[in-house]
Write an enzyme that holds these catalytic residues in place. Sequence first.
Site, PDB file in Angstrom:
ATOM      1  N   GLU A  74      32.527  56.105  53.435  1.00  0.00           N
ATOM      2  CA  GLU A  74      31.764  57.115  52.405  1.00  0.00           C
ATOM      3  C   GLU A  74      31.114  56.050  51.347  1.00  0.00           C
ATOM      4  OE1 GLU A  74      36.229  58.615  53.166  1.00  0.00           O
ATOM      5  OE2 GLU A  74      35.184  56.854  53.578  1.00  0.00           O
ATOM      6  N   CYS A 103      37.558  56.868  47.124  1.00  0.00           N
ATOM      7  CA  CYS A 103      35.801  57.682  47.917  1.00  0.00           C
ATOM      8  C   CYS A 103      35.647  59.046  47.517  1.00  0.00           C
ATOM      9  CB  CYS A 103      36.390  57.655  49.616  1.00  0.00           C
ATOM     10  SG  CYS A 103      36.017  55.990  50.130  1.00  0.00           S
TER      11      CYS A 103
END
Length: 149
Positions: A74, A103
């Site tokens: 991510e 993230c």
Amino acid sequence: MEQNGDKQVLLDRRYMRMAFIWAENSYCKRRKVGALLVKDKMIISDGYNGTPSGFENICEDENEITKPYVLHAEANAITKVARSNNSSEGATLYVTSSPCIECAKLIIQAGIKRVVYSENYRLSDGLELLSRADVELVSVEIDKIVTGE
């Protein structure tokens, strides 16, 4: 109305299969994770877990512990779009594993409004934070893709 929902489910499954294929690019041995950032039915960024640009492509140390500077899929997708002329505002993130807390913070700050994931990360605090920020969360189960490897 239901037909649009069915179409979205098909798109989610298709993009998720692509994220699993993208995860195959990872050099990590313990876990391979892939991510696609989609906006207006276009892939605007992609990422997989690995070391920063210019580093050796070895994610684990001699004890098979993940090195602390390895980036999650991510984070790679979000930082890649940040270097482009695209905006992640309102985008959907497809990621093979649910986001961790770090993230999740990046996802919120990047303006991503929807996260579709397949496998659960060992901790759920990332999903809890995203839910608190009103990011839509969708869990999609798909059959693992059989590859030639």
